[in-house]
Design an enzyme around this catalytic site. Structure first.
Site, PDB file in Angstrom:
ATOM      1  N   HIS A   1       0.880  -1.243  -0.168  1.00  0.00           N
ATOM      2  CA  HIS A   1       0.227  -0.244  -0.326  1.00  0.00           C
ATOM      3  C   HIS A   1       1.256   1.456   0.050  1.00  0.00           C
ATOM      4  CE1 HIS A   1      -1.359   3.301   2.937  1.00  0.00           C
ATOM      5  NE2 HIS A   1      -2.124   3.046   1.884  1.00  0.00           N
TER       6      HIS A   1
ATOM      7  N   ASN B   1       0.737   6.533  -0.286  1.00  0.00           N
ATOM      8  CA  ASN B   1      -0.425   6.877  -0.617  1.00  0.00           C
ATOM      9  C   ASN B   1       0.409   8.249  -0.514  1.00  0.00           C
ATOM     10  OD1 ASN B   1      -1.846   8.586   2.106  1.00  0.00           O
ATOM     11  ND2 ASN B   1      -2.113   6.162   1.959  1.00  0.00           N
ATOM     12  N   THR B   2       0.337   9.429  -0.580  1.00  0.00           N
ATOM     13  CA  THR B   2       0.127  10.894  -0.111  1.00  0.00           C
ATOM     14  C   THR B   2      -0.331  11.226  -0.643  1.00  0.00           C
ATOM     15  OG1 THR B   2       1.678  11.153  -2.299  1.00  0.00           O
ATOM     16  CG2 THR B   2       2.756   9.983  -0.297  1.00  0.00           C
ATOM     17  N   ARG B   3      -0.924  12.945  -0.247  1.00  0.00           N
ATOM     18  CA  ARG B   3      -1.741  14.060   0.096  1.00  0.00           C
ATOM     19  C   ARG B   3      -1.127  15.007  -0.014  1.00  0.00           C
ATOM     20  NH1 ARG B   3      -2.922   9.981   3.497  1.00  0.00           N
ATOM     21  NH2 ARG B   3      -3.212  11.051   5.935  1.00  0.00           N
TER      22      ARG B   3
ATOM     23  N   HIS C   1      12.573  -0.963   4.487  1.00  0.00           N
ATOM     24  CA  HIS C   1      13.097  -0.235   5.353  1.00  0.00           C
ATOM     25  C   HIS C   1      13.950   0.426   4.294  1.00  0.00           C
ATOM     26  CE1 HIS C   1       9.416  -1.064   8.392  1.00  0.00           C
ATOM     27  NE2 HIS C   1       9.804  -1.959   7.940  1.00  0.00           N
TER      28      HIS C   1
ATOM     29  N   HIS D   1      -8.117  -5.421  17.056  1.00  0.00           N
ATOM     30  CA  HIS D   1      -9.041  -6.213  17.778  1.00  0.00           C
ATOM     31  C   HIS D   1      -8.523  -7.684  17.103  1.00  0.00           C
ATOM     32  CE1 HIS D   1      -9.896  -6.000  13.548  1.00  0.00           C
ATOM     33  NE2 HIS D   1     -10.989  -7.082  13.350  1.00  0.00           N
TER      34      HIS D   1
ATOM     35  N   GLY E   1     -18.853  11.742   0.098  1.00  0.00           N
ATOM     36  CA  GLY E   1     -19.576  11.619  -1.219  1.00  0.00           C
ATOM     37  C   GLY E   1     -18.149  11.649  -2.381  1.00  0.00           C
TER      38      GLY E   1
END
Length: 296
Positions: A132, A134-136, A166, A196, A279
């Site tokens: 995975h 992501n950057t934003r 790493h 959990h 949305g």
């Protein structure tokens, strides 16, 4: 209040889109060169691009993005590399969440703008790790920040693969400060944890959120290097493991591990919650889910 930052927003959005194109080309290259193993007879996988749209509560256009997904390839069973740039007004629940994170002024002016890239890869070969990234960038009239990172999710762990992943993260972060990699690694260990199940969802990586030093150029440069680290960290692992023979037991292990991944993304992932509550296209938001999973 922050300025409109139109130039910075455009640069960030363009960077995320360029990174997407680089990764898509690299992944299609892996597909084209896969010539052995049980999936070698399949057509080389290609990404299908779909334009996504976001509508505000009043029905007006509020940005969107491009969902790039490959399914059923030789190497990748399912991989998505999505980009989006959206804007509008945060709903009450999102305003409360932002205020709880220390974002000022949300009750008086809850406008926002956000752009980013999100990638999840689920592999054909159980020995090749899922991943995975992501950057934003996020902007409001009162604050701006960057966030994201990447983490490795093998169902069958190889210590040398974990070390390589790493090491590449550290190499790309060290120019920004020797303390940064240890801090972002610890943040990832905390964030990508499944309470959990009392376990991490993978072998970690790096993660940051709400990152704003006040120096936009420096923070954008860091975010770019987090993106640049991805292919050197991940692609060699795929090349190393994609020809490893696997058994039905290996595939079963993979499907069970994917169940953990699905649980995390549906229950805890902040990006999933934000996308669904503001949305954005649900198919794009839920692109991260594996094509098949199993629970015992």
């Amino acid at each position: 209040m922050t300025e409109t930052m139109d130039s910075e927003k455009a640069r960030a959005s363009a960077w995320f889109e360029g990174l997407r194109d680089t990764i898509v080309a690299a992944f299609e290259g892996l597909e084209a060169t896969q010539s052995t193993g049980p999936t070698a007879g399949l057509p080389a996988g290609r990404f299908e691009r779909t334009v996504t749209r976001r509508s505000s509560d009043d029905g007006s256009e509020a940005g969107g993005g491009v969902m790039s997904v490959m399914r059923g390839g030789r190497v990748f069973e399912k991989v998505g590399v999505n980009t989006s740039t959206v804007h509008g007004v945060l709903g009450e629940a999102a305003q409360r969440a932002m205020a709880a994170r220390g974002v000022p002024g949300m009750d008086s002016d809850p406008r926002f703008w956000a752009s980013g890239i999100s990638l999840v890869a689920h592999m054909q070969n159980p020995h090749a790790p899922a991943v995975h990234m992501n950057t934003r960038m996020f902007w409001t009239p009162h604050a701006w920040w960057f966030g994201g990172g990447s983490d490795l999710n093998p169902c069958i762990e190889y210590a040398e693969d974990t070390a390589h992943f790493h090491d590449q993260q550290r190499a790309h972060l060290d120019p920004h400060g020797a303390d940064l990699y240890p801090r972002l690694k610890a943040w990832a260990d905390e964030y990508f944890y499944i309470p959990h199940r009392n376990r991490a969802r993978g072998v970690g990586g790096i993660f940051m959120d709400d990152h704003c030093t006040g120096n936009w150029e420096a923070d954008f440069s860091l975010t770019q290097d987090i993106g640049r680290a991805f292919l050197p960290a991940y692609q060699p692992l795929v090349e190393r493991r994609r020809d490893t023979a696997w058994t039905e037991a290996d595939k079963d292990t993979q499907l069970i591990h994917r169940g953990l991944y699905a649980e995390y993304n549906l229950v805890y992932d902040r990006g999933t919650k934000f996308g669904l509550t503001t949305g954005h296209d649900a198919n794009a938001v839920l692109m991260s889910l594996p094509p098949l999973a199993k629970w015992v």
